[in-house]
Design an enzyme around this catalytic site. Structure first.
Site, PDB file in Angstrom:
ATOM      1  N   TYR A   1      28.697  29.819   7.018  1.00 47.35           N
ATOM      2  CA  TYR A   1      29.622  29.702   8.153  1.00 47.35           C
ATOM      3  C   TYR A   1      31.075  29.994   7.793  1.00 47.35           C
ATOM      4  O   TYR A   1      31.929  30.008   8.682  1.00 47.35           O
ATOM      5  CB  TYR A   1      29.493  28.311   8.769  1.00 47.35           C
ATOM      6  CG  TYR A   1      28.090  28.037   9.294  1.00 47.35           C
ATOM      7  CD1 TYR A   1      27.546  28.830  10.294  1.00 47.35           C
ATOM      8  CD2 TYR A   1      27.302  27.010   8.769  1.00 47.35           C
ATOM      9  CE1 TYR A   1      26.253  28.612  10.766  1.00 47.35           C
ATOM     10  CE2 TYR A   1      26.017  26.776   9.230  1.00 47.35           C
ATOM     11  CZ  TYR A   1      25.495  27.578  10.225  1.00 47.35           C
ATOM     12  OH  TYR A   1      24.220  27.365  10.681  1.00 47.35           O
TER      13      TYR A   1
ATOM     14  N   HIS B   1      28.528  33.144  17.902  1.00 53.20           N
ATOM     15  CA  HIS B   1      28.027  32.475  16.690  1.00 53.20           C
ATOM     16  C   HIS B   1      28.727  33.059  15.474  1.00 53.20           C
ATOM     17  O   HIS B   1      28.971  34.272  15.402  1.00 53.20           O
ATOM     18  CB  HIS B   1      26.519  32.666  16.534  1.00 53.20           C
ATOM     19  CG  HIS B   1      25.734  32.060  17.649  1.00 53.20           C
ATOM     20  ND1 HIS B   1      25.332  30.750  17.654  1.00 53.20           N
ATOM     21  CD2 HIS B   1      25.297  32.586  18.820  1.00 53.20           C
ATOM     22  CE1 HIS B   1      24.676  30.496  18.771  1.00 53.20           C
ATOM     23  NE2 HIS B   1      24.640  31.591  19.506  1.00 53.20           N
TER      24      HIS B   1
HETATM   25  C1  DQA Z   1      25.649  28.672  14.705  1.00 50.15           C
HETATM   26  C2  DQA Z   1      24.208  29.083  14.408  1.00 50.15           C
HETATM   27  C3  DQA Z   1      23.236  27.972  14.780  1.00 50.15           C
HETATM   28  O1  DQA Z   1      21.906  28.366  14.495  1.00 50.15           O
HETATM   29  C4  DQA Z   1      23.548  26.712  14.002  1.00 50.15           C
HETATM   30  O2  DQA Z   1      22.708  25.666  14.442  1.00 50.15           O
HETATM   31  C5  DQA Z   1      24.980  26.335  14.043  1.00 50.15           C
HETATM   32  C6  DQA Z   1      26.007  27.375  14.007  1.00 50.15           C
HETATM   33  C7  DQA Z   1      26.659  29.744  14.254  1.00 50.15           C
HETATM   34  O3  DQA Z   1      27.794  29.710  14.716  1.00 50.15           O
HETATM   35  O4  DQA Z   1      26.316  30.608  13.440  1.00 50.15           O
HETATM   36  O5  DQA Z   1      25.314  25.157  14.009  1.00 50.15           O
HETATM   37  O6  DQA Z   1      25.802  28.509  16.104  1.00 50.15           O
END
Ligand code: DQA
Length: 149
Positions: free
Chosen positions: A24, A101
């Site tokens: 992330y 995302h």
């Molecule tokens: C997310 C991707 C999701 O699968 C995960 O549960 C997250 C972050 C992303 O920003 O990449 O918490 O939304």
């Protein structure tokens, strides 16, 4: 002054910067908020930037956006993969919705490769880390312009 763009963040995104940074990134949620404000500001919009770990709160904010926002950018995080309630709330909106995302969902575990939110959103930006949010705001402003043209 147009209504703000609501940028809504789901569970665990408060830990951005320290949570699985190899996936992330190292940018914190506050920094993401500042990036969103700057990008939206350059395009003539303000943002309401929020994060919650509670599904019902996310539903409440989506409902609030129905009358208070020009558009919604939403990173539903884990709730994207599970929440029919968030989907139903989004489906009640008539303003543009952009799903966002940080990570590249299509290359991850199979349970992450689909989201309920995608059924309500005009499109999805994923895989560019914090930059996904800036791109999502650009897409939202574009959609607002098209809707009022
Ligand atoms: C997310 C991707 C999701 O699968 C995960 O549960 C997250 C972050 C992303 O920003 O990449 O918490 O939304």
């Amino acid at each position: 002054m147009p209504k703000p763009i609501y940028v809504l963040n789901g569970p665990n995104l408060n830990l951005l910067g320290v949570r699985e940074p190899h996936i992330y990134g190292k940018t914190t949620l506050d920094q993401v908020g500042a990036l969103c404000e700057a990008r939206a500001g350059a395009l003539g919009y303000t943002v309401v930037f929020r994060q919650t770990n509670a599904e019902g709160v996310l539903v409440d904010w989506v409902q609030e956006a129905r009358t208070e926002a020009s558009a919604v950018v939403i990173n539903p995080a884990g709730y994207g993969h599970t929440s029919v309630a968030v989907l139903d709330a989004l489906k009640a909106l008539t303003i543009p919705i952009v799903e966002c995302h940080l990570s590249h969902l299509a290359t991850r575990e199979s349970f992450r490769q689909k989201t309920y939110v995608s059924l309500a959103a005009s499109g999805l930006v994923a895989g560019f880390g914090a930059k996904s949010y800036e791109l999502a705001i650009e897409a939202a402003v574009d959609l607002i312009g098209k809707a009022s043209a």
